[in-house]
Design a protein around this motif. Structure first.
Motif, PDB file in Angstrom:
ATOM      1  N   CYS A  46       0.858  -1.177   0.000  1.00 36.26           N
ATOM      2  CA  CYS A  46       0.000   0.000   0.000  1.00 36.26           C
ATOM      3  C   CYS A  46       0.898   1.231   0.000  1.00 36.26           C
ATOM      4  CB  CYS A  46      -0.902   0.004   1.242  1.00 36.26           C
ATOM      5  SG  CYS A  46      -1.959   1.462   1.355  1.00 36.26           S
ATOM      6  N   GLY A  47       0.664   2.116  -0.947  1.00 36.12           N
ATOM      7  CA  GLY A  47       1.421   3.359  -1.011  1.00 36.12           C
ATOM      8  C   GLY A  47       0.522   4.532  -0.670  1.00 36.12           C
ATOM      9  N   ILE A  48       1.015   5.431   0.162  1.00 34.52           N
ATOM     10  CA  ILE A  48       0.257   6.632   0.495  1.00 34.52           C
ATOM     11  C   ILE A  48       1.113   7.856   0.217  1.00 34.52           C
ATOM     12  CG2 ILE A  48      -1.182   5.463   2.219  1.00 34.52           C
ATOM     13  CD1 ILE A  48       0.541   6.784   4.392  1.00 34.52           C
ATOM     14  N   ASP A  49       0.444   8.942  -0.122  1.00 40.14           N
ATOM     15  CA  ASP A  49       1.140  10.191  -0.394  1.00 40.14           C
ATOM     16  C   ASP A  49       0.167  11.324  -0.122  1.00 40.14           C
ATOM     17  OD1 ASP A  49       3.855  10.860  -2.231  1.00 40.14           O
ATOM     18  OD2 ASP A  49       2.381  12.479  -2.083  1.00 40.14           O
ATOM     19  N   ARG A  50       0.663  12.462   0.301  1.00 44.59           N
ATOM     20  CA  ARG A  50      -0.225  13.584   0.589  1.00 44.59           C
ATOM     21  C   ARG A  50      -0.658  14.312  -0.673  1.00 44.59           C
ATOM     22  NH1 ARG A  50       3.176  18.515   3.217  1.00 44.59           N
ATOM     23  NH2 ARG A  50       4.581  18.844   1.476  1.00 44.59           N
ATOM     24  N   SER A  51      -0.034  14.009  -1.801  1.00 43.55           N
ATOM     25  CA  SER A  51      -0.375  14.633  -3.072  1.00 43.55           C
ATOM     26  C   SER A  51      -1.413  13.796  -3.816  1.00 43.55           C
ATOM     27  CB  SER A  51       0.871  14.780  -3.947  1.00 43.55           C
ATOM     28  OG  SER A  51       0.510  15.127  -5.273  1.00 43.55           O
ATOM     29  N   ALA A  52      -2.598  14.356  -3.992  1.00 43.59           N
ATOM     30  CA  ALA A  52      -3.650  13.655  -4.736  1.00 43.59           C
ATOM     31  C   ALA A  52      -3.215  13.407  -6.183  1.00 43.59           C
ATOM     32  CB  ALA A  52      -4.944  14.448  -4.699  1.00 43.59           C
ATOM     33  N   LYS A  53      -2.479  14.347  -6.758  1.00 42.94           N
ATOM     34  CA  LYS A  53      -2.002  14.187  -8.130  1.00 42.94           C
ATOM     35  C   LYS A  53      -1.032  13.009  -8.231  1.00 42.94           C
ATOM     36  CE  LYS A  53       0.033  16.644 -11.995  1.00 42.94           C
ATOM     37  NZ  LYS A  53       0.471  17.924 -12.523  1.00 42.94           N
ATOM     38  N   ALA A  54      -0.131  12.876  -7.258  1.00 47.16           N
ATOM     39  CA  ALA A  54       0.816  11.755  -7.256  1.00 47.16           C
ATOM     40  C   ALA A  54       0.071  10.430  -7.131  1.00 47.16           C
ATOM     41  CB  ALA A  54       1.836  11.903  -6.136  1.00 47.16           C
ATOM     42  N   ILE A  55      -0.943  10.386  -6.290  1.00 40.77           N
ATOM     43  CA  ILE A  55      -1.729   9.154  -6.130  1.00 40.77           C
ATOM     44  C   ILE A  55      -2.443   8.803  -7.426  1.00 40.77           C
ATOM     45  CG2 ILE A  55      -3.735   8.132  -4.951  1.00 40.77           C
ATOM     46  CD1 ILE A  55      -1.156   8.099  -3.291  1.00 40.77           C
ATOM     47  N   GLU A  56      -3.007   9.801  -8.103  1.00 45.65           N
ATOM     48  CA  GLU A  56      -3.647   9.553  -9.399  1.00 45.65           C
ATOM     49  C   GLU A  56      -2.639   8.961 -10.383  1.00 45.65           C
ATOM     50  OE1 GLU A  56      -5.620  13.008 -11.002  1.00 45.65           O
ATOM     51  OE2 GLU A  56      -6.480  13.483  -9.044  1.00 45.65           O
ATOM     52  N   GLN A  57      -1.439   9.534 -10.414  1.00 44.16           N
ATOM     53  CA  GLN A  57      -0.395   9.037 -11.309  1.00 44.16           C
ATOM     54  C   GLN A  57       0.030   7.617 -10.924  1.00 44.16           C
ATOM     55  OE1 GLN A  57       2.450  12.185 -10.813  1.00 44.16           O
ATOM     56  NE2 GLN A  57       1.698  13.318 -12.592  1.00 44.16           N
ATOM     57  N   ALA A  58       0.137   7.360  -9.628  1.00 43.63           N
ATOM     58  CA  ALA A  58       0.516   6.021  -9.158  1.00 43.63           C
ATOM     59  C   ALA A  58      -0.544   5.001  -9.540  1.00 43.63           C
ATOM     60  CB  ALA A  58       0.729   6.033  -7.649  1.00 43.63           C
ATOM     61  N   ARG A  59      -1.808   5.341  -9.361  1.00 48.80           N
ATOM     62  CA  ARG A  59      -2.887   4.414  -9.740  1.00 48.80           C
ATOM     63  C   ARG A  59      -2.847   4.111 -11.230  1.00 48.80           C
ATOM     64  NH1 ARG A  59      -7.462   7.163  -6.308  1.00 48.80           N
ATOM     65  NH2 ARG A  59      -7.261   5.951  -4.400  1.00 48.80           N
ATOM     66  N   ALA A  60      -2.686   5.148 -12.044  1.00 45.75           N
ATOM     67  CA  ALA A  60      -2.653   4.955 -13.492  1.00 45.75           C
ATOM     68  C   ALA A  60      -1.463   4.091 -13.907  1.00 45.75           C
ATOM     69  CB  ALA A  60      -2.606   6.307 -14.195  1.00 45.75           C
ATOM     70  N   ALA A  61      -0.297   4.359 -13.345  1.00 47.87           N
ATOM     71  CA  ALA A  61       0.914   3.619 -13.704  1.00 47.87           C
ATOM     72  C   ALA A  61       0.905   2.195 -13.151  1.00 47.87           C
ATOM     73  CB  ALA A  61       2.152   4.364 -13.207  1.00 47.87           C
ATOM     74  N   SER A  62       0.086   1.943 -12.132  1.00 49.91           N
ATOM     75  CA  SER A  62       0.053   0.641 -11.463  1.00 49.91           C
ATOM     76  C   SER A  62      -1.181  -0.180 -11.830  1.00 49.91           C
ATOM     77  CB  SER A  62       0.089   0.844  -9.941  1.00 49.91           C
ATOM     78  OG  SER A  62       1.214   1.589  -9.569  1.00 49.91           O
ATOM     79  N   ALA A  63      -1.848   0.174 -12.912  1.00 50.25           N
ATOM     80  CA  ALA A  63      -3.103  -0.494 -13.283  1.00 50.25           C
ATOM     81  C   ALA A  63      -2.948  -2.012 -13.393  1.00 50.25           C
ATOM     82  CB  ALA A  63      -3.646   0.094 -14.577  1.00 50.25           C
ATOM     83  N   GLN A  64      -1.855  -2.483 -13.979  1.00 47.51           N
ATOM     84  CA  GLN A  64      -1.656  -3.932 -14.119  1.00 47.51           C
ATOM     85  C   GLN A  64      -1.498  -4.606 -12.759  1.00 47.51           C
ATOM     86  OE1 GLN A  64       1.738  -4.184 -16.728  1.00 47.51           O
ATOM     87  NE2 GLN A  64       0.426  -4.605 -18.491  1.00 47.51           N
ATOM     88  N   GLU A  65      -0.722  -4.010 -11.879  1.00 47.25           N
ATOM     89  CA  GLU A  65      -0.509  -4.594 -10.550  1.00 47.25           C
ATOM     90  C   GLU A  65      -1.810  -4.604  -9.747  1.00 47.25           C
ATOM     91  OE1 GLU A  65       1.394  -2.282 -11.963  1.00 47.25           O
ATOM     92  OE2 GLU A  65       3.433  -3.064 -11.971  1.00 47.25           O
ATOM     93  N   ILE A  66      -2.574  -3.533  -9.859  1.00 41.72           N
ATOM     94  CA  ILE A  66      -3.848  -3.457  -9.134  1.00 41.72           C
ATOM     95  C   ILE A  66      -4.822  -4.512  -9.668  1.00 41.72           C
ATOM     96  CG2 ILE A  66      -5.867  -1.994  -8.719  1.00 41.72           C
ATOM     97  CD1 ILE A  66      -3.872   0.414  -8.716  1.00 41.72           C
ATOM     98  N   ALA A  67      -4.867  -4.677 -10.980  1.00 43.87           N
ATOM     99  CA  ALA A  67      -5.757  -5.682 -11.587  1.00 43.87           C
ATOM    100  C   ALA A  67      -5.383  -7.094 -11.154  1.00 43.87           C
ATOM    101  CB  ALA A  67      -5.711  -5.568 -13.110  1.00 43.87           C
ATOM    102  N   ARG A  68      -4.078  -7.377 -11.062  1.00 39.58           N
ATOM    103  CA  ARG A  68      -3.627  -8.704 -10.613  1.00 39.58           C
ATOM    104  C   ARG A  68      -4.034  -8.988  -9.183  1.00 39.58           C
ATOM    105  NH1 ARG A  68       1.935  -8.564 -13.260  1.00 39.58           N
ATOM    106  NH2 ARG A  68       2.157  -6.965 -11.702  1.00 39.58           N
ATOM    107  N   ALA A  69      -4.016  -7.941  -8.348  1.00 40.11           N
ATOM    108  CA  ALA A  69      -4.355  -8.109  -6.927  1.00 40.11           C
ATOM    109  C   ALA A  69      -5.846  -8.304  -6.751  1.00 40.11           C
ATOM    110  CB  ALA A  69      -3.879  -6.899  -6.132  1.00 40.11           C
TER     111      ALA A  69
END
Length: 70
Positions: A46-69
């Motif tokens: 689980c990754g957390i960050d105070r920047s909503a923009k960074a979290i949006e970017q992390a979710r987009a870049a991690s779509a494959q990993e999230i789908a596998r989980a």
């Protein structure tokens, strides 16, 4: 996005084991979190960050990993 050599060394040094739960505080765009996920055969990261923009970017870049989980 490629992992910097500094972050790669940090991830490589982590004592990752099956079923481990990892929390990354200040994950930014999630590059290190994705590298950890690639090394975990099972478990959770689980990754957390105070920047909503960074979290949006992390979710987009991690779509494959999230789908596998899934």
């Amino acid at each position: 996005m490629a992992l910097s050599s500094r972050l790669a060394e940090i991830v490589e040094a982590l004592p990752l084991t099956p079923r481990l739960r990892v929390l990354e505080i200040g994950c930014g765009t999630g590059a290190a979190a994705r590298a950890v996920a690639a090394r975990l055969s099972s478990g959770h990261i689980c990754g957390i960050d105070r920047s909503a923009k960074a979290i949006e970017q992390a979710r987009a870049a991690s779509a494959q990993e999230i789908a596998r989980a899934g």
